[in-house]
Motif scaffolding. Structure first.
Motif, short mmCIF file in Angstrom:
data_model
loop_
_atom_site.label_atom_id
_atom_site.label_comp_id
_atom_site.label_asym_id
_atom_site.label_seq_id
_atom_site.Cartn_x
_atom_site.Cartn_y
_atom_site.Cartn_z
N GLU A 37 0.72 -0.49 13.02
CA GLU A 37 0.39 0.92 13.21
C GLU A 37 0.22 1.59 11.85
O GLU A 37 0.91 1.24 10.90
N GLN A 38 -0.69 2.58 11.81
CA GLN A 38 -0.96 3.29 10.57
C GLN A 38 -0.62 4.77 10.72
O GLN A 38 -1.03 5.42 11.70
N LEU A 39 0.13 5.30 9.75
CA LEU A 39 0.52 6.70 9.75
C LEU A 39 -0.70 7.56 9.41
O LEU A 39 -1.33 7.39 8.36
N LEU A 40 -1.03 8.51 10.31
CA LEU A 40 -2.20 9.37 10.12
C LEU A 40 -1.82 10.75 9.59
O LEU A 40 -2.54 11.32 8.78
N GLY B 214 0.85 -1.19 0.00
CA GLY B 214 0.00 0.00 0.00
C GLY B 214 0.88 1.24 0.00
O GLY B 214 1.98 1.22 -0.57
N PRO B 215 0.45 2.30 0.68
CA PRO B 215 1.26 3.51 0.73
C PRO B 215 2.65 3.23 1.32
O PRO B 215 2.79 2.39 2.22
N GLY B 216 3.66 3.95 0.83
CA GLY B 216 5.03 3.78 1.30
C GLY B 216 5.27 4.43 2.65
O GLY B 216 4.41 5.14 3.18
N ALA B 217 6.46 4.23 3.20
CA ALA B 217 6.81 4.68 4.55
C ALA B 217 6.71 6.18 4.74
O ALA B 217 6.55 6.65 5.86
N GLY B 218 6.80 6.95 3.67
CA GLY B 218 6.71 8.40 3.78
C GLY B 218 5.36 8.94 3.38
O GLY B 218 5.22 10.14 3.13
N GLU B 219 4.34 8.08 3.34
CA GLU B 219 3.02 8.49 2.89
C GLU B 219 1.97 8.23 3.96
O GLU B 219 1.96 7.17 4.60
N VAL B 220 1.08 9.21 4.15
CA VAL B 220 -0.03 9.03 5.07
C VAL B 220 -0.83 7.80 4.62
O VAL B 220 -1.04 7.59 3.42
N GLY B 221 -1.20 6.98 5.56
CA GLY B 221 -1.91 5.74 5.27
C GLY B 221 -1.02 4.51 5.34
O GLY B 221 -1.52 3.39 5.41
N ALA B 222 0.30 4.71 5.34
CA ALA B 222 1.23 3.58 5.43
C ALA B 222 0.96 2.78 6.71
O ALA B 222 0.64 3.35 7.75
N ILE B 223 1.09 1.47 6.59
CA ILE B 223 0.93 0.59 7.75
C ILE B 223 2.25 -0.13 7.98
O ILE B 223 2.78 -0.77 7.07
N ARG B 224 2.77 0.00 9.21
CA ARG B 224 3.99 -0.72 9.56
C ARG B 224 3.66 -1.86 10.50
O ARG B 224 2.76 -1.77 11.33
N ARG B 225 4.41 -2.93 10.32
CA ARG B 225 4.28 -4.11 11.18
C ARG B 225 5.59 -4.21 11.96
O ARG B 225 6.66 -4.41 11.37
N LEU B 226 5.50 -4.05 13.26
CA LEU B 226 6.67 -4.05 14.13
C LEU B 226 6.75 -5.36 14.90
O LEU B 226 5.75 -5.83 15.43
#
Length: 142
Positions: free
Chosen positions: A64-67, A42-54
């Protein structure tokens, strides 16, 4: 609603520290409690909406999702989608500011979350000390 909070001074100017923090997928490179991070399709690490799995040091997984991502304010806000914590909602912000007297960076990190009253004290300590303060120390040492 509780608000765990931590802050600290990180050596280096704000732009230098922001380059390390800004990448939503970089947490594992500076936070000692995170062993792996990956961005889901989906969206990349520098884009709103990106989801990271830690992946946490204890093997737990957090998504977590970047808002918001604000390069002027040197901040981003994200929400926890899934994780091992007994919470119903969690929105967190990390923000950097220049310390003009020294050329270093002031880092503050906090969250608003909802949980059962019986869990709030432990969760607030976990987030403030185990997540935010530990991460700020990781930035300082890295």
């Amino acid at each position: 609603m509780p608000r765990p909070y931590a802050s600290g001074i990180v050596p280096g100017d704000v732009e230098q520290v922001w380059r390390r923090v800004r990448d939503f997928n970089s947490l594992s490179s500076w936070h000692p409690a995170i062993t792996h991070s990956e961005i889901e399709p989906g969206p990349g690490a520098g884009e709103v909406g990106a989801i990271r799995r830690l992946t946490l040091a204890d093997g737990g997984v957090v998504r977590e999702q970047l808002l918001t991502l604000d390069d002027v304010d040197h901040s981003y806000t994200y929400r926890m989608l899934d994780g091992p914590f007994p919470i119903r909602s969690y929105v967190s912000t990390i923000r950097l500011a220049p310390v003009t007297a020294t050329g270093d960076t002031f880092v503050e990190w906090w969250a608003d979350y909802d949980a059962d009253a019986a869990d709030e004290e432990k969760l607030t300590t976990t987030f403030a000390d185990g997540v935010y303060a530990t991460g700020i120390t990781g930035l300082t040492n890295g």
